[in-house]
Design a protein around this motif. Structure first.
Motif, PDB file in Angstrom:
ATOM      1  N   PRO A 161       0.834  -1.201   0.000  1.00 12.67           N
ATOM      2  CA  PRO A 161       0.000   0.000   0.000  1.00 12.67           C
ATOM      3  C   PRO A 161       0.874   1.258   0.000  1.00 12.67           C
ATOM      4  O   PRO A 161       1.807   1.379   0.803  1.00 12.67           O
ATOM      5  CB  PRO A 161      -0.793  -0.105   1.306  1.00 12.67           C
ATOM      6  N   LEU A 162       0.573   2.157  -0.883  1.00 10.36           N
ATOM      7  CA  LEU A 162       1.284   3.437  -0.920  1.00 10.36           C
ATOM      8  C   LEU A 162       0.983   4.186   0.378  1.00 10.36           C
ATOM      9  O   LEU A 162      -0.177   4.304   0.782  1.00 10.36           O
ATOM     10  CB  LEU A 162       0.795   4.235  -2.127  1.00 10.36           C
ATOM     11  N   HIS A 163       2.023   4.684   1.054  1.00  8.25           N
ATOM     12  CA  HIS A 163       1.803   5.369   2.324  1.00  8.25           C
ATOM     13  C   HIS A 163       2.800   6.510   2.508  1.00  8.25           C
ATOM     14  O   HIS A 163       3.862   6.525   1.891  1.00  8.25           O
ATOM     15  CB  HIS A 163       1.885   4.398   3.495  1.00  8.25           C
ATOM     16  N   ASP A 164       2.427   7.454   3.363  1.00  9.78           N
ATOM     17  CA  ASP A 164       3.288   8.605   3.604  1.00  9.78           C
ATOM     18  C   ASP A 164       4.201   8.368   4.802  1.00  9.78           C
ATOM     19  O   ASP A 164       4.296   7.239   5.321  1.00  9.78           O
ATOM     20  CB  ASP A 164       2.451   9.885   3.762  1.00  9.78           C
ATOM     21  N   GLU A 165       4.857   9.425   5.262  1.00  9.60           N
ATOM     22  CA  GLU A 165       5.815   9.296   6.364  1.00  9.60           C
ATOM     23  C   GLU A 165       5.145   8.981   7.695  1.00  9.60           C
ATOM     24  O   GLU A 165       5.806   8.618   8.673  1.00  9.60           O
ATOM     25  CB  GLU A 165       6.664  10.563   6.484  1.00  9.60           C
ATOM     26  N   ASN A 166       3.804   9.095   7.765  1.00  8.05           N
ATOM     27  CA  ASN A 166       3.051   8.756   8.974  1.00  8.05           C
ATOM     28  C   ASN A 166       2.361   7.406   8.860  1.00  8.05           C
ATOM     29  O   ASN A 166       1.523   7.070   9.708  1.00  8.05           O
ATOM     30  CB  ASN A 166       2.010   9.836   9.257  1.00  8.05           C
TER      31      ASN A 166
END
Length: 365
Positions: A275-280
């Motif tokens: 899953p594409l995810h951000d720094e959080n």
């Protein structure tokens, strides 16, 4: 919507760590897992972790699991074990099985910590009794105290293959060979050294060609590989063995993330589709966060840190933050950077950096 309700799917090291941090921040937390006991892979890891004290160096995986369980219970997390999650919806509804039938719960945030599944190889005889994944063998010896076989051939020289080979030897088996398709051992030298000291034959640039026997594994044929991983005819060697274990990597379990509408991306360094995810650890669906091997296959220590980050960030997104929240997130990121340093971790560090960049590129489209 419920009042600051965070539902976590998966009670392994990532899920437990997530639950602790989210509950500590003030969220109501429900933790669901299909297994009858929590802890995931930690409860069959009898070896001591190494590295820094902050990452539980010198502590056995099973003991780390117990510590996380105690912390989870002390935070008042509602835990449902033996309840498989059948589906999730983009709006945060989670559908799961129970003794009373199928139930659903509406969450404000959902954190998926579903882990990864072991890969398999296909070769002649690979369906015979005695051929199994390394994780299955580890479960047998460390949880059920059952020796899968007396003479074992291990395929794969990553940390899993190295560690479980040594544990099989401790349990009384003979490791007839460690077989690696690459020209070099893939795991840490500290684990490989134990096998070398025990005189385990290591076959680099080799693979298992075929296995045969009378209704079970009795013979294992190895074959050499060239620099392009093609078999070299005439190099076959036959070993007597009753067990073949495969430690050939893991694939993130992203099915629930896909159902939730989370955008997936291909990343070979992290195990495939993730899953594409951000720094959080937030996905493209802002209700959903991910942590642990579903977000990229790494070490248990990394899964714990990602779980902490996801728990803090998910609670913060619900307005549950204070003056120490930013400091706590930065401390976790520092720990993750340390875990992803060095020759083995640098590729994962760069892969995660690219993940965050891709997340924001996609968000702009």
């Amino acid at each position: 919507m419920n009042n600051n309700l965070i539902v976590i799917v998966g009670a392994g090291p990532a899920g437990l760590s997530t639950a602790i941090q989210a509950a500590e921040a003030g969220a109501k937390v429900v933790l669901i897992d299909e297994n009858q006991k929590p802890g995931g892979q930690l409860f069959k890891q009898i070896h001591k972790f190494f590295g820094s004290k902050a990452h539980k160096a010198g502590v056995r995986g099973v003991d780390i699991g117990r510590q996380l369980l105690e912390e989870t219970e002390s935070q008042g997390v509602e835990v449902h074990l033996g309840y498989p999650v059948y589906g999730v919806y983009p709006d945060g509804r989670v559908v799961y099985g129970s003794a009373e039938g199928v139930r659903s719960i509406q969450a404000d945030r959902v954190i998926l910590a579903t882990g990864a599944i072991e890969n398999n190889l296909c070769f002649e005889g690979s369906t015979l009794p005695g051929v199994m994944t390394a994780g299955a063998a580890q479960t047998m010896i460390n949880e059920h105290r059952v020796l899968p076989g007396k003479n074992v051939v291990m395929i794969g020289s990553g940390n899993v293959g190295l560690i479980i080979s040594y544990q099989l030897m401790q349990a009384g088996a003979t490791v007839r060979a460690l077989v690696e398709a690459a020209p070099a051992i893939g795991g840490y030298a500290v684990h490989a050294a134990k096998l070398k000291r025990s005189a385990v034959p290591i076959y680099l640039s080799h693979t298992v060609n075929r296995v045969w026997g009378d209704g079970k594994v009795e013979k294992v044929e190895l074959i050499a590989l060239d620099e392009h991983f093609n078999k070299i005819e005439g190099t076959e060697e036959v070993l007597d063995a009753d067990t073949v274990c495969m430690a050939v990597g893991l694939t993130p379990m992203v099915e629930l993330a896909s159902l939730a509408g989370c955008r997936l991306t291909e990343n070979g360094t992290l195990g495939g589709m993730v899953p594409l995810h951000d720094e959080n650890m937030r996905t493209s669906n802002p209700i959903y966060y991910v942590a642990g091997d579903i977000a990229g296959v790494e070490e248990a220590s990394t899964a714990i840190e990602e779980g902490r980050l996801a728990g803090i960030a998910a609670a913060e997104s619900l307005g549950l933050s204070n003056e120490k929240t930013a400091e706590k997130k930065q401390a976790v990121r520092d720990n993750l950077a340390a875990l992803r340093s060095g020759a083995f971790g640098q590729r994962r560090f760069l892969a995660k950096e690219e993940m965050v960049k891709e997340f924001y590129r996609e968000a702009e489209v």
